[in-house]
Design an enzyme around this catalytic site. Structure first.
Site, short mmCIF file in Angstrom:
data_model
loop_
_atom_site.label_atom_id
_atom_site.label_comp_id
_atom_site.label_asym_id
_atom_site.label_seq_id
_atom_site.Cartn_x
_atom_site.Cartn_y
_atom_site.Cartn_z
N CYS A 87 1.07 -1.08 0.20
CA CYS A 87 0.07 0.03 -0.16
C CYS A 87 0.92 1.38 0.01
O CYS A 87 1.34 1.66 -1.20
CB CYS A 87 -0.97 0.00 1.35
SG CYS A 87 -2.42 1.12 0.96
N HIS A 186 -3.03 -5.30 1.47
CA HIS A 186 -2.42 -5.43 2.84
C HIS A 186 -2.64 -7.10 3.15
O HIS A 186 -3.30 -7.18 3.89
CB HIS A 186 -3.25 -4.66 4.08
CG HIS A 186 -3.13 -3.16 3.72
ND1 HIS A 186 -2.17 -2.36 4.58
CD2 HIS A 186 -3.84 -2.20 3.19
CE1 HIS A 186 -2.20 -1.36 4.53
NE2 HIS A 186 -3.15 -1.05 3.45
N GLU A 188 -1.08 -8.50 5.28
CA GLU A 188 -0.78 -8.74 6.90
C GLU A 188 -1.80 -8.67 7.56
O GLU A 188 -2.07 -9.12 8.78
CB GLU A 188 0.42 -7.66 7.42
CG GLU A 188 -0.25 -6.24 7.33
CD GLU A 188 -0.46 -5.68 6.18
OE1 GLU A 188 -0.90 -4.33 6.25
OE2 GLU A 188 -0.27 -5.98 5.00
#
Length: 230
Positions: A87, A186, A188
């Site tokens: 991002c 994202h 994560e």
């Protein structure tokens, strides 16, 4: 983890100036790396690879300049340090950024033109499935939060993933150039370790390549297209 496995695990830093640092540290650890926050040039010099997390790219760039990290980060990329940007991290790695403040600075090194907030504002955040080249299994469940996309990719850039369907159909959201990887989304935040595992393997291969050649020939684009396959 055994002592031998710990020694062989690459050390991957997460740029800890601003953004979702803790989540990346957890994802890298789950992917088999040793992970630590990086805030100072001395810490950057210790790592085998680096993640530039999501967050706010203009704030991140200003903090990097204020704390004396911007020049070392640029030098590390030029020297061939494997770096993954998610991002805002994608924006930080891009050579050209559209819809950015006039004084926006980046680390650079990735031959792409990126558009900030391309999918819209915070209220336009969304989730979808994205097929990522090189990943086995189902498409990645991708979370887009005020995300950029890649408008143009240079000839040395491999497109790893695009949005499928909807008004953004075909937009590039994952790329790789040598030892640099970037995604608009994202990984994560989803609990799926595959994107981080892909990067950890790139770091592991780059480290082995550099050790075997004593650093000769290392660098972005220096055989980088083969790194994930070594």
């Amino acid at each position: 983890m055994s002592g031998a496995a710990l020694v062989s695990a690459p050390l991957v830093g997460v740029l800890a100036l601003q953004g979702d640092v803790r989540e990346h540290v957890a994802a890298l650890t789950a992917a088999g790396a040793r992970a630590q926050p990086v805030r100072r040039p001395a810490e950057l010099a210790e790592v085998d690879g680096l993640v530039v997390p999501g967050g706010e790219s203009t704030t991140m760039a200003k903090l990097a300049a204020r704390f004396g990290m911007l020049a070392p980060l640029r030098a590390a990329v030029r020297a061939g340090l494997p770096v993954y940007g998610s991002c805002a991290g994608m924006i930080m790695l891009a050579d050209t950024v559209l819809d950015a403040p006039a004084d926006q600075e980046t680390i650079g090194g990735l031959d792409v033109t990126v558009r900030r907030n391309a999918f819209g504002r915070q209220v336009d955040s969304f989730e979808t499935e994205v097929v990522i080249a090189g990943l086995d299994g189902p498409p990645v469940h991708a979370v887009f939060i005020r995300a950029p996309w890649v408008e143009e990719a240079g000839p040395g850039v491999e497109v790893l993933g695009r949005v499928e369907g909807g008004p953004a159909d075909g937009k590039i959201v994952a790329v790789r150039q040598g030892r640099l990887v970037a995604t608009s989304f994202h990984p994560e935040l989803t609990g799926d370790p595959r994107v981080h595992a892909l990067f950890v393997e790139l770091v592991r291969a780059a480290r082995a390549r550099d050790l075997s050649s004593d650093g000769a020939g290392a660098g972005v684009g220096g055989g980088g297209g083969e790194l994930l396959r070594e």
